[in-house]
Design an enzyme around this catalytic site. Structure first.
Site, PDB file in Angstrom:
ATOM      1  CB  CYS A   2      22.494  38.562  36.760  1.00 44.13           C
ATOM      2  SG  CYS A   2      21.877  38.511  38.751  1.00 44.13           S
ATOM      3  NE  ARG A  27      27.790  40.730  33.853  1.00 44.62           N
ATOM      4  CZ  ARG A  27      27.475  41.849  33.093  1.00 44.62           C
ATOM      5  NH1 ARG A  27      28.365  42.147  32.192  1.00 44.62           N
ATOM      6  NH2 ARG A  27      26.640  42.791  33.717  1.00 44.62           N
ATOM      7  CD1 TRP A  74      27.073  37.692  42.745  1.00 44.67           C
ATOM      8  CD2 TRP A  74      25.545  39.230  43.293  1.00 44.67           C
ATOM      9  NE1 TRP A  74      27.538  38.380  43.828  1.00 44.67           N
ATOM     10  CE2 TRP A  74      26.852  39.360  43.997  1.00 44.67           C
ATOM     11  CE3 TRP A  74      24.736  40.394  43.426  1.00 44.67           C
ATOM     12  CZ2 TRP A  74      27.046  40.363  45.053  1.00 44.67           C
ATOM     13  CZ3 TRP A  74      24.884  41.085  44.190  1.00 44.67           C
ATOM     14  CH2 TRP A  74      26.121  41.336  45.227  1.00 44.67           C
ATOM     15  CG  ASN A  99      21.142  40.405  34.475  1.00 42.67           C
ATOM     16  OD1 ASN A  99      20.987  39.182  34.716  1.00 42.67           O
ATOM     17  ND2 ASN A  99      22.181  40.569  33.663  1.00 42.67           N
ATOM     18  N   GLY A 100      18.860  42.704  37.760  1.00 43.46           N
ATOM     19  CA  GLY A 100      18.257  43.806  38.258  1.00 43.46           C
ATOM     20  C   GLY A 100      17.471  43.397  39.379  1.00 43.46           C
ATOM     21  CD  GLU A 482      43.300  49.621  43.145  1.00 44.83           C
ATOM     22  OE1 GLU A 482      42.040  50.199  43.739  1.00 44.83           O
ATOM     23  OE2 GLU A 482      43.162  48.627  42.435  1.00 44.83           O
ATOM     24  CE  LYS A 486      42.447  45.761  42.066  1.00 44.90           C
ATOM     25  NZ  LYS A 486      41.521  46.355  42.612  1.00 44.90           N
ATOM     26  CD  GLU A 489      38.627  44.409  44.812  1.00 43.84           C
ATOM     27  OE1 GLU A 489      37.581  45.079  44.396  1.00 43.84           O
ATOM     28  OE2 GLU A 489      39.754  44.632  44.368  1.00 43.84           O
ATOM     29  CG  HIS A 505      46.314  62.951  63.292  1.00 44.47           C
ATOM     30  ND1 HIS A 505      46.447  63.805  64.484  1.00 44.47           N
ATOM     31  CD2 HIS A 505      47.152  63.330  62.440  1.00 44.47           C
ATOM     32  CE1 HIS A 505      47.126  64.798  63.987  1.00 44.47           C
ATOM     33  NE2 HIS A 505      47.865  64.521  63.109  1.00 44.47           N
ATOM     34  CE  LYS A 604      35.861  43.673  35.408  1.00 47.30           C
ATOM     35  NZ  LYS A 604      36.997  44.343  36.099  1.00 47.30           N
TER      36      LYS A 604
HETATM   37  N1  HGA Z   1      17.106  40.044  41.686  1.00 44.64           N
HETATM   38  C1  HGA Z   1      17.100  38.939  40.914  1.00 44.64           C
HETATM   39  C2  HGA Z   1      18.286  39.110  39.965  1.00 44.64           C
HETATM   40  C3  HGA Z   1      19.678  39.551  40.739  1.00 44.64           C
HETATM   41  C4  HGA Z   1      20.740  40.079  39.912  1.00 44.64           C
HETATM   42  O1  HGA Z   1      20.462  40.685  38.969  1.00 44.64           O
HETATM   43  N2  HGA Z   1      21.870  40.280  40.390  1.00 44.64           N
HETATM   44  O2  HGA Z   1      22.927  40.812  39.564  1.00 44.64           O
HETATM   45  C5  HGA Z   1      17.457  37.727  42.021  1.00 44.64           C
HETATM   46  O3  HGA Z   1      17.682  37.830  43.136  1.00 44.64           O
HETATM   47  O4  HGA Z   1      17.298  36.516  41.386  1.00 44.64           O
END
Ligand code: HGA
Length: 609
Positions: A2, A27, A74, A99-100, A482, A486, A489, A505, A604
């Protein structure tokens, strides 16, 4: 992950918020929203999908204001829906972006429900809005209400808060997630990443863990985690706006792959100027390095592979034991700790949560000295470390790390040689040969980049496959890892990497005519061994795609495709061999039509657990 932005100015901040959110798009996110203060109250626009869709909706209602907050989400708690998108608003009075992850959100939700608050989302974030509202009623002070609320939260947050009747200020707070304040002339900004404020100002103040701030147009007031007033230094960001633009390239990943000769030269500048001196790692490095009896490298993802590569250099050149561990594992285990083991953390952003937590854990376990190798000046991990080496790769926007990886390798090689020199394990001739190797590195990398047309042809074949195997030996085994990462991803092709000697093995069972096998085959002491492993693959009908040094005299034959990389560059060969595997993944992704810079489900700067 986020992104958070906030702005307070005499001008209309809506375009600034949207520009900030656009610059945070890299991000990774799934929805976006803004809330601004107008004569109608707190007006909010949210959309699932791209910032552009949210922007169109905001423009359609001609949103304009001098104060507001914005977010790219996110999802961690609650699905990807408009009601779950931020900002979250409590009783039309308090709006929050976050965020978090709030770990005690369930308990807080129960408590707030009992207090009569209604929830309109499934997010953990909504409890923050209601909790601040609750305290705002009794304090009538946004900053104080934010302080009281965050002291009751556990988990990680970077938040930005506005109130209906507070047109003159924003509040913000951080714990476990990055947050900074951008200082303008008569206007101020809040963001989770410097790129979001750069078009308005370069002067930035990074908040520390536990900080809460009041931000008006003219002033910033900060208190620390112990509620004590404090000053945070104002830095001039070294990130250039040009580095945030795509220029002539189609994708940031492509741009960043091609920027590697410059990223390496820029990082090399300080090394070639000063030689292999501990001062490169900080003033105290000389005395601290004297006590070092081993190294513990902590990192995640691509950085972890840089660490694995470094193990070969640290043990081979410096003669010191070196353990490399995935940060998210290390942080939760009772690891054996030798206080004299130098802890080295690797993080492009300097904000990777698992790595930051692993660093804390290493300190708790008694490690005396910590060194951060990082690409973002002033970010959290270097600030929490005794020593630091900044790579000069410039802003890395593509989710799949490229130039940050190769410059990390350069920094780690320099660390190995510096430790060797300090331990008097380096004769003059070898030191000169290493300096020469470094000087030639950007040129060799450029040579490897010139292989792009041939690699593009291979990539078209890979794009049709469902699986791939990558093999390497010795110091090139992490490069195989790596390469597989890549490919996974950004193309979503299932890929695995093995040390080539491990084939028999187990993984040999996977080999048939449908399994392309990529081999990193430099002209080093293990070449003959690698050749035998290639025979094992051919004997089972596997198709080989070999990156071989020019002087190893490999040629195409039935079922064996060869791209000849530059002449063997000796000890720095892993850096050169990282380039073709990056290009292979990039072009395979193009051929498959995936979103190269924003691969699905990834982000990111992984600032949540
Ligand atoms: N927990 C919050 C924010 C998610 C977040 O920081 N993502 O990187 C949510 O789910 O909205």
């Amino acid at each position: 992950m986020c992104g958070v932005v906030g702005a307070i100015a005499a001008r209309n901040i809506v375009p600034l918020l949207i520009d900030g959110l656009r610059r945070l798009e890299y991000r990774g996110y799934d929805s976006a929203g803004i809330a601004v203060l107008t004569e109608q109250g707190i007006e909010r626009v949210r959309r699932v999908g791209r910032v552009a869709e949210m922007q169109a909706a905001a423009e359609a209602v001609e949103l304009a204001a001098g104060l507001g907050i914005g977010h790219t989400r996110w999802a961690t708690h609650g699905g990807v829906t408009e009601p779950n998108a931020h900002p979250h608003i409590s009783r039309d009075q308090i709006a929050v972006v976050h965020n978090g992850i709030i770990e005690n959100h369930e308990a807080q939700r129960e408590r707030l429900l009992a207090l009569g608050y209604e929830f309109t989302s499934q997010t953990d974030t909504e409890v923050i809005a209601h909790l601040i509202h609750y305290y705002y009623q009794s304090t009538a002070d946004l900053f104080e209400a934010t302080r009281l609320a965050v002291r009751e939260l556990s988990g990680a947050y970077a938040i930005c808060v506005m109130a209906l009747d507070r047109p003159e200020e924003l509040a913000c707070a951080r714990m476990g997630c990055p947050l900074l304040i951008g200082l303008g002339e008569g206007e101020n900004f809040i963001a989770s990443d410097v790129s979001a404020v750069l078009s308005a100002t370069r002067r930035v103040m990074f908040l520390e863990e536990g900080d809460v701030a009041r931000v008006s147009r003219q002033t910033v007031q900060v208190i620390d985690g112990q509620d004590q007033p404090c000053e945070r230094p104002v830095l001039l960001s070294d990130v250039s706006l040009a580095s945030l633009e795509l220029g002539p390239y189609s994708h940031f990943m492509q741009k960043e792959i091609h920027e590697q000769p410059k990223a390496l030269s820029d990082t090399l500048e300080q090394i070639l100027e000063q030689g292999f001196t501990p001062d490169l790692f900080g003033e105290q490095a000389a005395s601290r390095f004297n006590e070092v009896t081993g190294l513990l490298i902590l990192a995640c993802g691509t950085s972890y592979y840089a660490g694995l590569t470094a193990k070969y250099w640290i043990e081979g050149i410096a003669g010191l034991p070196c353990h490399v561990e995935i940060a998210s594992e290390y942080r939760y285990r009772d690891a054996w700790a030798d206080p004299n083991y130098l802890v080295v953390t690797l993080s492009q952003s300097g904000e990777t949560l698992d790595t930051a937590e692993a660093l804390k854990r290493a300190k708790e376990l008694g490690h005396k000295t910590t060194l951060s190798i990082c690409n973002v000046m002033g970010s959290a991990i270097p600030r929490a470390s005794d020593l630091v080496f900044y790579t000069r790769a410039g802003a890395e926007i593509g989710v799949a790390s490229t130039k940050a990886f190769t410059t990390q390798l350069l920094a780690l090689f320099t660390l190995a040689v510096t430790l060797a020199k300090q331990r008097q394990r380096l004769d003059e001739a070898t030191e000169t040969s290493y300096l020469d190797a470094l000087r030639h590195l950007p040129g060799s990398v450029q040579h490897a980049l010139n292989l792009e047309p041939q690699i593009t042809l291979w990539a078209e074949q890979f794009a049709k496959r469902h699986h791939a195997l990558f093999l390497g030996r010795g110091v090139h085994y992490p490069i195989a890892l790596e390469g597989a990462l890549k490919l996974k991803e950004i193309t979503y092709i299932h890929a695995e990497a093995y040390p080539a000697g491990e084939l028999k093995h187990g993984p040999l069972a996977l080999v048939d005519e449908d399994m392309p096998v990529v081999v990193i085959a430099p002209n080093d002491s293990l070449l003959e061994k690698v050749k035998s492993n290639m025979q094992e693959v051919r004997a089972r009908g596997g198709e080989l795609f070999v990156f071989a040094d020019l002087d190893s005299h490999f040629h195409d034959s039935e079922g064996v495709h060869v791209i000849r990389t530059p002449r063997h560059v000796g000890v720095l060969s892993p850096v050169v061999h990282a380039i073709p595997v990056q290009l292979l993944a990039y072009h395979a992704a193009l051929a498959r039509g995936t979103d190269v810079d924003k691969p699905r489900n990834l982000a990111k700067s992984v600032t949540v657990e």
